[in-house]
Every structure is written in structure tokens, then in C-alpha cells.
Motif scaffolding. Structure first.
Motif, PDB file in Angstrom:
ATOM      1  N   PRO A  16       0.826  -1.149   0.017  1.00 10.84           N
ATOM      2  CA  PRO A  16      -0.012   0.078   0.067  1.00 10.84           C
ATOM      3  C   PRO A  16       0.904   1.234   0.074  1.00 10.84           C
ATOM      4  N   ILE A  17       1.982   1.093   0.786  1.00  5.48           N
ATOM      5  CA  ILE A  17       2.742   2.474   0.698  1.00  5.48           C
ATOM      6  C   ILE A  17       3.431   2.902  -0.590  1.00  5.48           C
ATOM      7  N   TYR A  18       4.061   1.775  -1.272  1.00  9.11           N
ATOM      8  CA  TYR A  18       4.335   1.848  -2.618  1.00  9.11           C
ATOM      9  C   TYR A  18       3.333   2.405  -3.619  1.00  9.11           C
ATOM     10  N   SER A  42       5.223  -3.179 -11.398  1.00 15.19           N
ATOM     11  CA  SER A  42       6.682  -2.953 -10.881  1.00 15.19           C
ATOM     12  C   SER A  42       6.757  -3.327  -9.317  1.00 15.19           C
ATOM     13  N   MET A  43       5.721  -3.797  -8.463  1.00 13.94           N
ATOM     14  CA  MET A  43       5.889  -3.968  -7.337  1.00 13.94           C
ATOM     15  C   MET A  43       6.757  -5.090  -6.859  1.00 13.94           C
ATOM     16  N   GLN A  55       3.067  -9.785  -1.486  1.00 15.72           N
ATOM     17  CA  GLN A  55       3.139  -8.552  -2.385  1.00 15.72           C
ATOM     18  C   GLN A  55       1.935  -8.286  -3.016  1.00 15.72           C
ATOM     19  N   TYR A  56       1.016  -9.177  -3.181  1.00 25.16           N
ATOM     20  CA  TYR A  56      -0.445  -8.842  -4.025  1.00 25.16           C
ATOM     21  C   TYR A  56      -1.512  -9.201  -3.233  1.00 25.16           C
ATOM     22  N   ALA A  57      -1.639  -9.520  -2.073  1.00 26.10           N
ATOM     23  CA  ALA A  57      -2.781  -9.662  -1.181  1.00 26.10           C
ATOM     24  C   ALA A  57      -3.534  -8.544  -1.254  1.00 26.10           C
ATOM     25  N   VAL A  58      -3.000  -7.334  -0.874  1.00 21.66           N
ATOM     26  CA  VAL A  58      -3.986  -6.063  -0.719  1.00 21.66           C
ATOM     27  C   VAL A  58      -4.455  -5.811  -2.043  1.00 21.66           C
ATOM     28  N   LEU A  59      -3.608  -6.019  -3.141  1.00 19.25           N
ATOM     29  CA  LEU A  59      -4.337  -5.713  -4.534  1.00 19.25           C
ATOM     30  C   LEU A  59      -5.314  -6.661  -4.757  1.00 19.25           C
ATOM     31  N   SER A  60      -4.950  -8.062  -4.702  1.00 16.99           N
ATOM     32  CA  SER A  60      -6.012  -8.901  -4.918  1.00 16.99           C
ATOM     33  C   SER A  60      -7.450  -8.827  -4.113  1.00 16.99           C
ATOM     34  N   MET A 100      12.668 -15.734  -3.557  1.00 14.89           N
ATOM     35  CA  MET A 100      12.079 -14.168  -3.358  1.00 14.89           C
ATOM     36  C   MET A 100      12.627 -13.426  -4.364  1.00 14.89           C
ATOM     37  N   LEU A 101      13.994 -13.676  -4.677  1.00 13.16           N
ATOM     38  CA  LEU A 101      14.873 -12.871  -5.655  1.00 13.16           C
ATOM     39  C   LEU A 101      14.483 -13.437  -6.971  1.00 13.16           C
ATOM     40  N   VAL A 102      14.327 -14.589  -7.444  1.00 18.61           N
ATOM     41  CA  VAL A 102      13.669 -15.156  -8.658  1.00 18.61           C
ATOM     42  C   VAL A 102      12.140 -14.483  -8.925  1.00 18.61           C
ATOM     43  N   GLU A 103      11.582 -14.568  -7.817  1.00 20.46           N
ATOM     44  CA  GLU A 103      10.016 -14.091  -7.950  1.00 20.46           C
ATOM     45  C   GLU A 103      10.034 -12.768  -8.515  1.00 20.46           C
ATOM     46  N   SER A 104      10.649 -11.972  -7.651  1.00 18.39           N
ATOM     47  CA  SER A 104      10.649 -10.418  -7.796  1.00 18.39           C
ATOM     48  C   SER A 104      11.241 -10.036  -9.270  1.00 18.39           C
TER      49      SER A 104
END
Length: 425
Positions: free
Chosen positions: A21-23, A32-33, A246-251, A372-376
Motif C-alpha cells: 500500500p505505501i508503494y 513494478s511491485m 506482495q499482492y494480497a492487498v491488491l488482490s 524471493m529474488l527469482v520471483e521479484s
């Protein structure tokens, strides 16, 4: 001994619940998240193995792990105080790098500290107590903004950058807890003194870049087979959890409001806080139940069942359009989170040599941060063409990875049968 984990994991809970959310408030796009979350995996990849090796050989009056606890706790508190006052996206991203570096400086020696003090019989209770404190801390972190609303604070009161007042207060509390709980643990449960033989061995190979690299290389070469087998399960489960955070809030914003607008994100942030508080409360209770289960059934089968429960929950969650029903899959995520934060460490601690606990805990953290790095780095490329630019599909991808983690865990051999002896004796 584990109370310091309360402050440490309160900090992680604040990140999980609020960095997305801050981002978003500061203008970041959905695609880009993942790139903005790179701080965690990269700092973990670089810092934890180094700190692990160093803490195995550090000799001070207050212990070999304690100096790292204290430095990390101070830096973490500074970053937490500053984060919600970020005036621009690059400032928030930079502070996350400092915050994650500080957390990693503290985290690895803390894991080793518990392994140092507990024998094989006590470790399930020790590491799952750590998991219980994780659940408790993150319950409080996730619920804090909603609690402030319940006592009368305005959820729509924001600063010039769109960051809510309730977020700033939650981060300030986290800064205080991070430092105070670590100090309490260090004071109440000091490290065990090293024997003259241990001190002599450590001083024979003093801390340096050369000895640190040599220790790392030797540890990788001598890595026990069960630890190697855990790598695939760890990759799948942490890839999945990073998708979720990363995507719970947006989902939820899409599922509950069919919108990604700021107002929908603010409401989804509060909903995610309540859901996160619930699943972490489940994790707190489940961690205590898992202690006798792991002793009776073994850590591997128990962890596999928990990963399956979490994966199923993530596959179902994005299809639910009502907050009340969202609490049902949180049972599975809470069970998975409880096991994830404790059970793999039982499997690890039982197969590694005691004198190399620090460096092996640091290497094991690479099994967390590499996925985590691979996912990002990869998710932004297929977010739109493969996942349709829909955050709900990212949560489903996370669920599929958790199911794969369950299957991979069943392949891991029994740790007790594979303890290795270092090549140097």
C-alpha cells in the motif's frame, strides 16, 4: 529467550501488511511491485551467510551473537520510524533496504542463538516457540491499523503523500518493540560461555575475509544431504509466500471492490490487516500444537501437510468476494505459516554440526531469499502476458507453488541419519 522475535517479527509483519500500500500511495504500478521488494531477498542473500560465518567466530565479552542482535535492532528501529514519512517512492524503497538489512543482521544470529542453547530434544519446542512469537507479533502488526480505527482514529486521515496516520503510528510502535524486546532477551538470557577449547579453536582462525570465505566454501561442500533436499521445498514455499505478501492487498481490492483505486486499496489494506491478524493468531496457536505432532509423526510429514493446507487456501482466496468468507482460507494460511517458520529449522538443526550452526543457518536463509529474488525479477515480465495483469492470479500462482512445496518436502530424508562431520575434524 524468544521474546526478541516478537519485535523482529512485528517489523516483518508491518512490511508484509503495509509496504505494498505505501508503494501504491506513492505512485508505484502493480507490475513494478516485485522489483520494489528486492531489498529483502538481496540483503538476505548477501548479509545472512556473512553474518552467520562471522558470528560463529566473533569473540566479545557479551557473546558471539549478541553484538549482531544489538546493531540490527538499532538500525531496524531507525528505519521503522522513518518509513511512513517517505516523501517519494525512492525514499521508501531505500528505507526498505536499510530495514531489511537490519532485520537480516539480527535474524540469522538469533536462529543460531536458539540452536546454541538447546539440545536435540528441546529444539522442536524452541523453534516452534519462535514460530509462536512470529504468529503473535504479526497478529499485532496486521491488526494495529484496524485497532486504531476501532478506538476512533480516522482511516482516511492521510498526509500530503497519501500515507494514513494509522500507518505512521503502527510503524512507530514497531520501532519501539524492535529495540526493547531484543534488549530484554539479551539481558534475561545471555549467551552460554564458550569453553577454553572452543575459544582456542576460534582464535586459531581469526575473523577475516579469507576465513569467512573458507568457512562458507567448506560448509557448502560438506552440506548434509537432508539440507540439500530441502532446497526445492524451500524454493517453492517462499516463492509462493512472496507472491502472497506482495499482492494480497491488491488482490483483495479487486475481489471485494473490483477496483484498484486508492480508496479501494485503503479499504483492502484494513481488510488484509484483519485477515492477516487472524491467520497469524492461528499460526500462534498452531505452532504450539505442532510441537507434539512433529515429535510423534516427524517434521517432514507435518510440514508437507501444512504446505498443502496453505496452498489450497491461496488457490481459493481470490475467488471470494465477501470479507466474512475470507477468514476460512486464513485457517490454511495460518497453519502453513506456523510450520514454515519453525519446522524446517527443526529438520535443519538436527542434521548440521553444532560448531557450524551460524554459517549453516545463514546458508539456509539463501534457500529463502533466492526464490524471493527469482520471483521479484521474473514476475514483472509475465504479470500481464501470462497472468492477465490481475493480482488475483498472482495469489493463485502462490498457491500452486505451496502445493509443489508439500510434494517436495516428502522427498526429504530423515535428518538424524545424515549428520556430517566437518572435513577438518
Amino acid at each position: 529467550m524468544n521474546l526478541g522475535f516478537l519485535g523482529l517479527q512485528f517489523s516483518f509483519g508491518l512490511q508484509q501488511a503495509n509496504m505494498g500500500p505505501i508503494y501504491s500511495y506513492l505512485g508505484a504500478s502493480e507490475a513494478s511491485m516485485p522489483l520494489l521488494w528486492l531489498a529483502g531477498p538481496i540483503t538476505g542473500l548477501l548479509i545472512q551467510p556473512i553474518v552467520g560465518a562471522l558470528s560463529d567466530r566473533t569473540v566479545t565479552r557479551i557473546g558471539r551473537r549478541t553484538p549482531y542482535f544489538l546493531v540490527g535492532a538499532v538500525l531496524c528501529s531507525i528505519a521503522l520510524f522513518a518509513m511512513p514519512y517517505s516523501p517519494a517512492l525512492w525514499v521508501a524503497a531505500s528505507l526498505l533496504w536499510l530495514l531489511d538489512a537490519a532485520n537480516n543482521i539480527t535474524m540469522e544470529p538469533y536462529r543460531a542463538y536458539v540452536g546454541d542453547r538447546l539440545d536435540q530434544v528441546q529444539r522442536p519446542l524452541g523453534f516452534l516457540t519462535q514460530s509462536a512469537f512470529t504468529g503473535l507479533a504479526q497478529t499485532l502488526a496486521y491488526l494495529a491499523p484496524s485497532l486504531f480505527v476501532w478506538i476512533g482514529m480516522n482511516p482516511n486521515a492521510v498526509d500530503a503523500n497519501g500515507i494514513p496516520d494509522i500507518t505512521r503510528l503502527a510503524f512507530a510502535i514497531g520501532a519501539v518493540l524492535s529495540l526493547s524486546t531484543i534488549l530484554w532477551s539479551v539481558w534475561r538470557v545471555p549467551e552460554l560461555p564458550l569453553s577454553p577449547v572452543q575459544l582456542a579453536q576460534m582464535r586459531e582462525r581469526a575473523v577475516s575475509i579469507t576465513t569467512t570465505w573458507r568457512d562458507f566454501a567448506e560448509a557448502v561442500r560438506d552440506m548434509p544431504q537432508p539440507m540439500r533436499q530441502l532446497a526445492l521445498a524451500m524454493f517453492c514455499q517462499w516463492f509462493g509466500m512472496f507472491c502472497y505478501w506482495q499482492y494480497a492487498v491488491l488482490s483483495l481490492a479487486r475481489a471485494l471492490h473490483d477496483s484498484g483505486a486508492a480508496a479501494a486499496v485503503r479499504d483492502a489494506t484494513l481488510v488484509n490487516g484483519r485477515l492477516g491478524g487472524f491467520y497469524n493468531a492461528i499460526a500462534f496457536a498452531a505452532a504450539l500444537v505442532l510441537v507434539p505432532l512433529t515429535r510423534r509423526l516427524g517434521a517432514g510429514p507435518v510440514h508437507a501437510a501444512c504446505m498443502l493446507a496453505a496452498g489450497t487456501a491461496m488457490l481459493v482466496l481470490p475467488t471470494i468476494g465477501n470479507e466474512a468468507w475470507c477468514y476460512l482460507p486464513m485457517l490454511g494460511i495460518g497453519l502453513g505459516w506456523a510450520s514454515l517458520m519453525g519446522t524446517p529449522y527443526i529438520m535443519l538443526a538436527d542434521c548440521i554440526p553444532a560448531e557450524r550452526t551460524g554459517i549453516y543457518m545463514g546458508i539456509f536463509n539463501m534457500f529463502i531469499v533466492v526464490p524471493m529474488l527469482v520471483e521479484s525479477l521474473t514476475l514483472p515480465f509475465f504479470y500481464t502476458p501470462v497472468l492477465g495483469g490481475d493480482p488475483r492470479h498472482v495469489i493463485m500462482l502462490g498457491g500452486a507453488m505451496m502445493v509443489l512445496a508439500a510434494l517436495a518436502t516428502l522427498r526429504v530424508g530423515h535428518p538424524a541419519a545424515a549428520r556430517v562431520v566437518p572435513a577438518n575434524g
